[in-house]
Design a protein around this motif. Structure first.
Motif, short mmCIF file in Angstrom:
data_model
loop_
_atom_site.label_atom_id
_atom_site.label_comp_id
_atom_site.label_asym_id
_atom_site.label_seq_id
_atom_site.Cartn_x
_atom_site.Cartn_y
_atom_site.Cartn_z
N MET A 1 -45.30 6.09 12.16
CA MET A 1 -46.02 7.17 11.46
C MET A 1 -45.80 8.50 12.18
O MET A 1 -45.61 9.53 11.52
CB MET A 1 -47.53 6.86 11.40
N ASP A 2 -45.81 8.49 13.51
CA ASP A 2 -45.54 9.71 14.27
C ASP A 2 -44.13 10.22 13.98
O ASP A 2 -43.93 11.43 13.81
CB ASP A 2 -45.71 9.46 15.77
N ASP A 3 -43.16 9.31 13.91
CA ASP A 3 -41.79 9.70 13.58
C ASP A 3 -41.72 10.32 12.19
O ASP A 3 -41.01 11.31 11.97
CB ASP A 3 -40.85 8.50 13.65
N GLN A 4 -42.45 9.73 11.24
CA GLN A 4 -42.45 10.25 9.87
C GLN A 4 -43.05 11.64 9.81
O GLN A 4 -42.53 12.53 9.13
CB GLN A 4 -43.20 9.29 8.93
N LEU A 5 -44.14 11.87 10.53
CA LEU A 5 -44.74 13.21 10.56
C LEU A 5 -43.80 14.23 11.19
O LEU A 5 -43.69 15.36 10.70
CB LEU A 5 -46.08 13.17 11.30
N ALA A 6 -43.12 13.83 12.25
CA ALA A 6 -42.16 14.75 12.89
C ALA A 6 -41.03 15.08 11.92
O ALA A 6 -40.58 16.23 11.84
CB ALA A 6 -41.61 14.12 14.17
N LYS A 7 -40.57 14.09 11.17
CA LYS A 7 -39.52 14.31 10.18
C LYS A 7 -40.00 15.29 9.11
O LYS A 7 -39.28 16.21 8.73
CB LYS A 7 -39.11 12.99 9.53
N MET A 8 -41.22 15.10 8.64
CA MET A 8 -41.76 15.99 7.61
C MET A 8 -41.89 17.42 8.13
O MET A 8 -41.70 18.38 7.38
CB MET A 8 -43.12 15.48 7.13
N ASP A 9 -42.20 17.57 9.41
CA ASP A 9 -42.33 18.90 9.99
C ASP A 9 -40.98 19.60 10.14
O ASP A 9 -40.91 20.82 10.10
CB ASP A 9 -43.01 18.82 11.36
N ALA A 10 -39.90 18.82 10.29
CA ALA A 10 -38.58 19.40 10.54
C ALA A 10 -37.70 19.46 9.30
O ALA A 10 -36.77 20.28 9.25
CB ALA A 10 -37.87 18.58 11.63
N GLU A 11 -37.96 18.64 8.32
CA GLU A 11 -37.09 18.50 7.16
C GLU A 11 -37.29 19.63 6.16
O GLU A 11 -38.40 20.12 5.97
CB GLU A 11 -37.39 17.16 6.49
N THR A 12 -36.19 20.04 5.52
CA THR A 12 -36.27 21.02 4.43
C THR A 12 -35.39 20.55 3.27
O THR A 12 -34.47 19.76 3.45
CB THR A 12 -35.80 22.43 4.86
N PHE A 13 -35.71 21.05 2.09
CA PHE A 13 -34.97 20.73 0.88
C PHE A 13 -34.64 22.04 0.19
O PHE A 13 -35.54 22.76 -0.25
CB PHE A 13 -35.81 19.83 -0.05
N THR A 14 -33.36 22.34 0.09
CA THR A 14 -32.90 23.60 -0.50
C THR A 14 -32.12 23.29 -1.77
O THR A 14 -31.33 22.35 -1.80
CB THR A 14 -32.03 24.38 0.50
N ALA A 15 -32.36 24.09 -2.80
CA ALA A 15 -31.65 23.91 -4.06
C ALA A 15 -31.57 25.26 -4.77
O ALA A 15 -32.31 26.19 -4.47
CB ALA A 15 -32.35 22.88 -4.93
N THR A 16 -30.66 25.30 -5.75
CA THR A 16 -30.48 26.51 -6.54
C THR A 16 -30.64 26.19 -8.02
O THR A 16 -30.70 25.02 -8.41
CB THR A 16 -29.05 27.09 -6.34
N ASP A 17 -30.66 27.24 -8.80
CA ASP A 17 -30.56 27.07 -10.24
C ASP A 17 -29.10 26.84 -10.58
O ASP A 17 -28.22 26.95 -9.72
CB ASP A 17 -31.13 28.29 -10.98
N GLN A 18 -28.81 26.50 -11.82
CA GLN A 18 -27.44 26.19 -12.24
C GLN A 18 -26.50 27.38 -12.01
O GLN A 18 -25.34 27.20 -11.65
CB GLN A 18 -27.43 25.79 -13.71
N ASN A 19 -26.99 28.58 -12.19
CA ASN A 19 -26.16 29.78 -12.04
C ASN A 19 -26.05 30.25 -10.59
O ASN A 19 -25.36 31.23 -10.33
CB ASN A 19 -26.73 30.93 -12.88
N ARG A 20 -26.78 29.60 -9.71
CA ARG A 20 -26.81 29.95 -8.28
C ARG A 20 -27.31 31.39 -8.05
O ARG A 20 -26.83 32.08 -7.17
CB ARG A 20 -25.45 29.74 -7.63
N THR A 21 -28.24 31.81 -8.87
CA THR A 21 -28.82 33.14 -8.71
C THR A 21 -30.16 33.09 -8.00
O THR A 21 -30.66 34.13 -7.55
CB THR A 21 -29.02 33.81 -10.08
N VAL A 22 -30.73 31.89 -7.89
CA VAL A 22 -32.00 31.69 -7.19
C VAL A 22 -31.83 30.50 -6.26
O VAL A 22 -31.25 29.48 -6.64
CB VAL A 22 -33.15 31.42 -8.19
N GLU A 23 -32.32 30.65 -5.05
CA GLU A 23 -32.31 29.53 -4.10
C GLU A 23 -33.71 29.40 -3.52
O GLU A 23 -34.33 30.40 -3.14
CB GLU A 23 -31.31 29.79 -2.97
N VAL A 24 -34.21 28.18 -3.49
CA VAL A 24 -35.53 27.92 -2.92
C VAL A 24 -35.40 26.87 -1.82
O VAL A 24 -34.50 26.03 -1.85
CB VAL A 24 -36.55 27.43 -3.97
N THR A 25 -36.31 26.94 -0.86
CA THR A 25 -36.38 25.94 0.19
C THR A 25 -37.81 25.46 0.30
O THR A 25 -38.75 26.27 0.41
CB THR A 25 -35.92 26.51 1.54
N LEU A 26 -37.97 24.14 0.24
CA LEU A 26 -39.26 23.50 0.45
C LEU A 26 -39.23 22.82 1.82
O LEU A 26 -38.19 22.29 2.23
CB LEU A 26 -39.52 22.43 -0.61
#
Length: 107
Positions: free
Chosen positions: A21-46
């Motif tokens: 569980m500690d490893d999972q929390l550390a992963k959640m603190d460090a991990e990011t998810f980046t994606a764009t729209d189809q036209n690549r005019t917007v990029e977001v990171t969660l």
């Protein structure tokens, strides 16, 4: 005083689970998810907690109007959320397997 072997085994299982569980929390603190729209005019990171931590809007996109910008932001958010959901599913499977292994090893 010596500990009963079953109590010691349960405590060892609990320690392994706590470490996972500690490893999972550390992963959640460090991990990011980046994606764009189809036209690549917007990029977001969660981040690993699915909070929006970064938003990029291409120069000139705002001239297309709020509905277009909104649609592209929502598309990018949906794409990032899908990546995050896939990662969560893999984590759940991994943790489920670990719990099964821990409980199996304890018997």
């Amino acid at each position: 005083m010596d500990m009963h072997p079953q109590v010691a085994a349960i405590l060892q299982q609990a320690q392994r689970l706590q470490a996972a569980m500690d490893d999972q929390l550390a992963k959640m603190d460090a991990e990011t998810f980046t994606a764009t729209d189809q036209n690549r005019t917007v990029e977001v990171t969660l981040n690993g907690h699915h909070w929006l931590v970064d938003l990029f809007i291409e120069d000139g996109l705002l001239r297309l109007g709020a509905p277009t910008v909104q649609a592209r932001i929502n598309e990018a958010l949906a794409n990032a959320t899908a990546r995050a959901a896939e990662s969560i599913q893999l984590d759940r499977e991994r943790l489920g397997e670990l719990v099964a292994e821990i409980t199996r090893d304890g018997n």
